[in-house]
Design an enzyme around this catalytic site. Sequence first.
Site, short mmCIF file in Angstrom:
data_model
loop_
_atom_site.label_atom_id
_atom_site.label_comp_id
_atom_site.label_asym_id
_atom_site.label_seq_id
_atom_site.Cartn_x
_atom_site.Cartn_y
_atom_site.Cartn_z
N TYR A 125 3.58 52.87 26.00
CA TYR A 125 3.17 51.75 26.86
C TYR A 125 2.03 52.13 27.81
O TYR A 125 1.68 51.38 28.70
CB TYR A 125 4.37 51.24 27.68
CG TYR A 125 5.44 50.54 26.88
CD1 TYR A 125 5.33 50.40 25.49
CD2 TYR A 125 6.55 49.99 27.49
CE1 TYR A 125 6.31 49.77 24.75
CE2 TYR A 125 7.53 49.34 26.75
CZ TYR A 125 7.41 49.24 25.39
OH TYR A 125 8.38 48.60 24.66
N LYS A 172 14.33 60.85 19.69
CA LYS A 172 14.20 61.00 18.23
C LYS A 172 13.45 62.32 17.99
O LYS A 172 12.40 62.37 17.34
CB LYS A 172 13.44 59.78 17.67
CG LYS A 172 13.47 59.66 16.17
CD LYS A 172 14.81 59.25 15.62
CE LYS A 172 14.75 59.17 14.10
NZ LYS A 172 16.07 59.08 13.48
N ASP A 205 18.43 55.87 16.85
CA ASP A 205 19.05 55.00 15.84
C ASP A 205 20.58 55.04 15.95
O ASP A 205 21.24 54.01 15.85
CB ASP A 205 18.56 55.36 14.42
CG ASP A 205 18.50 56.87 14.17
OD1 ASP A 205 18.58 57.63 15.13
OD2 ASP A 205 18.39 57.27 12.99
N ASP A 229 13.41 50.23 26.79
CA ASP A 229 13.08 48.81 26.81
C ASP A 229 13.89 48.08 25.74
O ASP A 229 14.55 47.06 25.99
CB ASP A 229 11.57 48.65 26.55
CG ASP A 229 11.08 47.24 26.78
OD1 ASP A 229 11.82 46.45 27.40
OD2 ASP A 229 9.96 46.93 26.35
N ASP A 233 17.68 45.63 26.18
CA ASP A 233 17.80 44.24 25.74
C ASP A 233 19.00 44.08 24.81
O ASP A 233 19.74 43.10 24.89
CB ASP A 233 16.52 43.79 25.00
CG ASP A 233 15.56 43.04 25.92
OD1 ASP A 233 15.49 43.41 27.12
OD2 ASP A 233 14.89 42.11 25.46
#
Length: 341
Positions: A125, A172, A205, A229, A233
């Site tokens: 970002y 990850k 994951d 982020d 959600d």
Amino acid sequence: MTEYKIALMPGDGIGPELTEATLKILDVVQENFGINFNMILAEAGDAVFKKRGVALPEDSLKIIRESHACLKGPVGETAADVIVRLRLLFDLYANVRPIKAFPNVPVAHPDIDMIFVRENTEDVYKGLEYSIGNDVTVCLRVITRQNCERIAKRAFETAKLRPKKKVTAIHKANVMRVTDGLFKQVCQETAKNYPDVKYNEMYVDAATMHLIRTPQDFDVLCTCNMFGDILSDEAAQLIGGLGMAPGANIGDNFALFEPIHGSAPDIAGKQIANPISMILSAKMMLDWLGERFNDSKCLKAAEAIEKATVQTLINGVTVPDLGGKVSTLQMAQAIVAALKI
Ligand code: ATP
């Protein structure tokens, strides 16, 4: 009487409705707790962009700079020009997003009580995206030791004060060996300084799966920017939707409070949005002011807001999103009534 200057940014879509509802709560807080808020409007977002050609005008930045904190509604299409910029400008490196099951709300498990501590200023970002020709594009993932260290520290400091005392670092690193390798290494180093806090790691994951399967097992989730982020959600859906999820963007000297969701243009102007996301963001603001300025009145007011919200939910006063019939403003009025008792 203590006075706090608060930059108020209503935003777009459902933002102004949520702001109106939240101000009703803060009005009572002023009366009941002897706290004085000097709310100063700081325009930003799509509407301002349309009107003035800039999404985050200089005069709004000046208001924010001169405030103790900022309370912000969601912004629409121009979100990247507003919130991403504000996070960088004010070095609001920690995005703190509590995900908690409240009574009388459809939740995946009644014992969900987790909190995301997400790095807020770097990762993909950062905005370092390029087209390098021949239809090939690249996006740079920036992960620095300094930011890993401060987000890991905040995650452990948060966990230290919570009953479960557990940090899960999510990454990850088996694929992004350099960038997430650094994040993982710093989290492990930080864990050594907190022997009383349990520490584990999860690949992102696997974390998406565990969030659905055993959400009650999580406590503090420490993440880089993008994973946090997305996962937060997802997690909000476990506690009744995005309308139940408040958030804080915290730096060393300033903080901005806002719901985690966007402007929800599909339901804007209908008075059906759930105001709890922004009301609890205001509650987080009071907690932060209380700690920063050593002000017990703010801490007490924060606790009272959460109690009144819980009582209102127990009384069955809810917006359609939570299965009820009242409007956004009526829900806020019910919380006001519970606060006055
Ligand atoms: P944006 O483009 O600003 O990100 P969006 O609609 O794509 O907006 P969100 O606003 O984050 O994304 O929300 C997705 C959906 O969740 C909305 O369309 C809306 O139906 C629902 N939603 C979000 N916030 C609330 C809320 N406070 N109350 C009720 N429903 C909400």
